[in-house]
Design an enzyme around this catalytic site. Structure first.
Site: not given
Length: 289
Positions: A122, A217, A244
């Site tokens: 990230q 994820d 995301c």
């Protein structure tokens, strides 16, 4: 961050002084292609990579110019990546270490992570701490449980949960990320993390262990239908879905509802301020449990 701007301005000035041309992908001419700068928000370590066409190499003056910049962070590595591939993406066919090392450390929630130029991590470390804290909260008490961390990247979530769980199994397609996850887990003294490289669906078909809880994820386009069905077939009580791309999450949610799950908790984290992108975390729980 002013460090990024100073490095960019310095590299541009160096290119002008040396009369270095930009790479033209159609004509396959020129030298300069990309500049990649990574900085640990909490560690302050900076990694710089100049991507060029092959056949040209920066001199010692390039390294000296960067190392003498007044920065708040510390440069730990200066690299050159050679790339002659036609695609206009940041790639590296050959890596040359001009100074230091080809990785930096970043710290999140008391853990250290080794980050290479192309490993996924990230970009907003402060936001990442918020994100992973929410994931840990949504996962609840995982003491004595086996957790599957699917699409695990460099294993950040897996390691955040490992201190409480009995075992965490991470599955990730990118082999470089899996190698980094293993190194990071070892450096953090976590012996109950295991990481496997490969397509999530194929790896799940070969894994004999059963999960007590699943964290997923997936990439921006979400989970492919076959992989999603395999995940739902485990029938675990809790699944924490990190997304995301909200539209991908919205597309995948009906499959969870049809399998008897309900969205019990939801949170959003603004990982990229002043953009339209947002990270969404959803706790999906079996309705009858």
């Amino acid at each position: 961050d002013e460090d990024y701007r100073r490095i960019l301005r310095a590299v541009l000035a160096y290119g002008r002084d040396q009369q270095l041309s930009y790479y033209h992908k159609k004509r396959k001419e020129g030298i300069l292609r990309h500049l990649l700068v990574r900085k640990g928000t909490f560690s302050g370590e900076i990694l710089i990579m100049l991507v060029t066409a092959s056949g040209w190499h920066p001199g010692e003056d390039f390294v000296r110019m960067l190392r003498t910049l007044e920065l708040t962070g510390q440069i730990v590595g200066i690299l050159q990546g050679e790339n002659d591939l036609p695609a206009d993406t940041v790639q590296c066919q050959k890596l040359n270490i001009l100074y230091g090392r080809d990785w930096l450390h970043e710290e999140l929630l008391g853990l250290k992570f080794r980050i290479s130029p192309f490993s996924f991590f990230q970009t907003n470390s402060a936001g990442a701490e918020v994100l992973y804290t929410i994931v840990r909260d949504f996962a609840g008490s995982v003491e004595g449980q086996r957790i599957f961390d699917l699409y695990s990247g460099t294993g950040t979530i897996a390691q955040v949960l490992a201190s409480s769980a009995r075992e965490v199994l991470g599955i990730e397609l990118v082999e470089e990320a899996v190698a980094a996850a293993r190194e990071n887990a070892a450096a953090n003294g976590l012996s109950n993390c295991r990481f496997l490289a490969g397509d999530v669906l194929k790896v799940l078909q070969s894994v004999e262990e059963l999960p007590d809880e699943i964290i997923m994820d997936p990439p921006r386009e979400g989970a492919v239908p076959k992989a999603l069905r395999a995940i739902l077939n485990y029938g675990v009580r809790n699944i924490v879905y990190v997304s995301c791309k909200p539209t991908s999450l919205a597309r995948d949610l009906p499959a969870f509802l049809e399998a008897g799950y309900e969205a019990r908790r939801l949170a959003c984290v603004d990982m990229f301020p002043s953009t339209k992108n947002v990270e969404t975390i959803v706790l999906l729980q079996k309705a009858d449990q």
